[in-house]
Design a protein around this motif. Structure first.
Motif, PDB file in Angstrom:
ATOM      1  N   ARG A 109       5.848  -9.902 -11.125  1.00 37.01           N
ATOM      2  CA  ARG A 109       5.783  -8.900 -10.057  1.00 37.01           C
ATOM      3  C   ARG A 109       4.349  -8.375  -9.974  1.00 37.01           C
ATOM      4  O   ARG A 109       3.720  -8.092 -10.998  1.00 37.01           O
ATOM      5  N   GLU A 111       1.625  -5.899  -9.851  1.00 37.25           N
ATOM      6  CA  GLU A 111       1.476  -4.484 -10.232  1.00 37.25           C
ATOM      7  C   GLU A 111       0.405  -3.795  -9.405  1.00 37.25           C
ATOM      8  O   GLU A 111       0.526  -2.622  -9.066  1.00 37.25           O
ATOM      9  N   SER A 112      -0.667  -4.499  -9.120  1.00 43.36           N
ATOM     10  CA  SER A 112      -1.738  -3.920  -8.298  1.00 43.36           C
ATOM     11  C   SER A 112      -2.387  -5.010  -7.474  1.00 43.36           C
ATOM     12  O   SER A 112      -2.439  -6.177  -7.880  1.00 43.36           O
ATOM     13  N   ALA A 153       1.555  -4.726  -3.842  1.00 44.10           N
ATOM     14  CA  ALA A 153       2.102  -4.224  -5.100  1.00 44.10           C
ATOM     15  C   ALA A 153       3.618  -4.111  -4.991  1.00 44.10           C
ATOM     16  O   ALA A 153       4.152  -3.666  -3.975  1.00 44.10           O
ATOM     17  N   GLY A 154       4.307  -4.552  -6.023  1.00 44.76           N
ATOM     18  CA  GLY A 154       5.758  -4.527  -6.042  1.00 44.76           C
ATOM     19  C   GLY A 154       6.403  -5.823  -5.592  1.00 44.76           C
ATOM     20  O   GLY A 154       7.617  -6.008  -5.749  1.00 44.76           O
ATOM     21  N   GLU A 155       5.599  -6.755  -5.065  1.00 43.30           N
ATOM     22  CA  GLU A 155       6.135  -8.020  -4.559  1.00 43.30           C
ATOM     23  C   GLU A 155       6.419  -8.991  -5.711  1.00 43.30           C
ATOM     24  O   GLU A 155       5.612  -9.122  -6.648  1.00 43.30           O
ATOM     25  N   ASN A 156       7.553  -9.663  -5.648  1.00 47.77           N
ATOM     26  CA  ASN A 156       7.889 -10.701  -6.622  1.00 47.77           C
ATOM     27  C   ASN A 156       7.177 -12.000  -6.233  1.00 47.77           C
ATOM     28  O   ASN A 156       7.173 -12.384  -5.057  1.00 47.77           O
TER      29      ASN A 156
END
Length: 363
Positions: free
Chosen positions: A305, A307-308, A343-346
């Motif tokens: 995932r 994070e940044s 950010a937050g994307e798998n």
């Protein structure tokens, strides 16, 4: 013809406050004629001490230094036929540029016309034709560095030694001077040792790089080999950016190929054929951030995932947390129309195996 230079088992021990410490330990280096070798490492690693021993400013505690086949280990500085370019230029402020460049020739009692001619040739070589009557304080930092180089080259040394010569210049001027120094060195076909702590300087200028740490040689190789196949975790971390992904060596298919298990997946990895690996033992896969490509979750060898995500102009810089908990730095070129992760994307992660190498845990 350019001369060869050989350092055989060079060591240097200093004594401070009654205690001795090894500043340089067992340096072994063979430099080909006309080759430019950079000594690269952090402050205090022994690179400048090694250079000073080649120059004759320091005497090795043990070992031998050979220039053009002659042992110069205990030869006086002025008898070694070397040229030394200092970090601070070391120009005489009260002398003209012509007198600065010609100083060594006059000390050698060369005739006036010869000095004038050689000074003019040296200044033209470094791009300062006609500057003989000017003074150091009338020149820019880059021009002063060129004068310092001309003053050395006019003496026609067998070996050129340079100690952090560009460290006092701004970034743009450093970039220009790298190209100029390399051009002149190649033009004269002169053997050169060049000390720097700047990775890009070493990578862009050198035929080979000697990476040092705590007085020891970590690795010697071409810029490409040093960058793509670091032999220790220190080299991997010091040269550019690197991820060191831990995992297990599941199988060694050959001396140079193995299968690694990491992050819930198994994949082939390259090994060093002269290092000891143990099946079932811990290894670390050295992954440069630009060797990793982000894909959809079902396409990658590994999954994680974002994070940044940081936009830095021509590239996107990501930190991705793997399902196993490890974090990897990823860099991808960015241009209009390129995929931009948030950010937050798998994501899935693939990597170019040609730009990776696995090291035993002892690294």
């Amino acid at each position: 013809m350019a001369v060869e230079l050989h350092l055989h088992d060079i060591r240097k021990t200093f004594v401070k406050d009654g205690a001795s410490f090894n500043a340089v330990e067992r340096v072994e280096l063979d430099v080909k004629g006309g080759e430019l070798v950079t000594f690269l490492g952090p402050s205090g690693c022994g690179k400048t001490t090694t250079l000073r021993m080649v120059a004759g400013f320091e005497t090795p505690t043990a070992g031998r230094i050979l220039i053009d086949g002659q042992d110069v280990t205990n030869v006086m500085v002025n008898k070694r036929e070397i040229g030394f370019v200092f970090q601070n230029y070391a120009l005489f402020p009260h002398m003209t540029i012509g007198d600065n460049v010609g100083y060594g020739l006059k000390m050698r009692s060369e005739s006036g016309p010869d000095v004038t001619r050689k000074v003019a040739e040296a200044l033209e070589m470094v791009g300062l034709k006609g500057a003989e009557k000017r003074y150091p304080n009338q020149l820019s930092g880059g021009e002063q560095q060129r004068v310092a180089l001309a003053r050395v080259l006019v003496m026609r040394p067998k070996v050129l030694l340079m100690d952090e010569p560009l460290s006092n210049l701004d970034a743009k001027l450093r970039l220009h001077m790298r190209t100029e120094i390399r051009r002149i060195q190649k033009q004269l076909d002169i053997t050169c040792l060049y000390v720097t702590h700047d990775q890009k300087e070493a990578l862009t200028m050198a035929d080979r790089i000697m990476v040092m740490n705590r007085g020891r040689v970590e690795q010697i190789g071409t810029p490409f080999d040093i960058y793509t196949h670091p032999r220790t975790l220190f080299v991997a971390d010091f040269i550019g950016q690197a991820n060191a992904l831990p995992g297990t060596l599941e199988a060694a298919e050959s001396p140079e190929r193995g299968v690694m298990a990491a992050g819930g997946a198994k994949f082939p990895v390259k090994l060093f054929d002269d290092m000891e690996y143990k099946t079932g033992g811990t290894i670390r896969l050295i992954l440069r951030p630009e060797a990793v490509t982000l894909k959809s979750p079902d396409e990658g060898l590994l999954r994680g995932r974002v994070e940044s995500a940081v936009f830095s102009g021509d590239r996107m810089e990501y930190v991705v947390a793997l399902e196993s908990g490890e974090k990897l730095s990823v860099m991808e070129n960015y241009f209009p129309g390129a995929t931009r992760r948030e950010a937050g994307e798998n994501v899935g992660l693939c990597f170019n195996s040609a730009l990776t190498i696995a090291l035993p845990e002892k690294g």
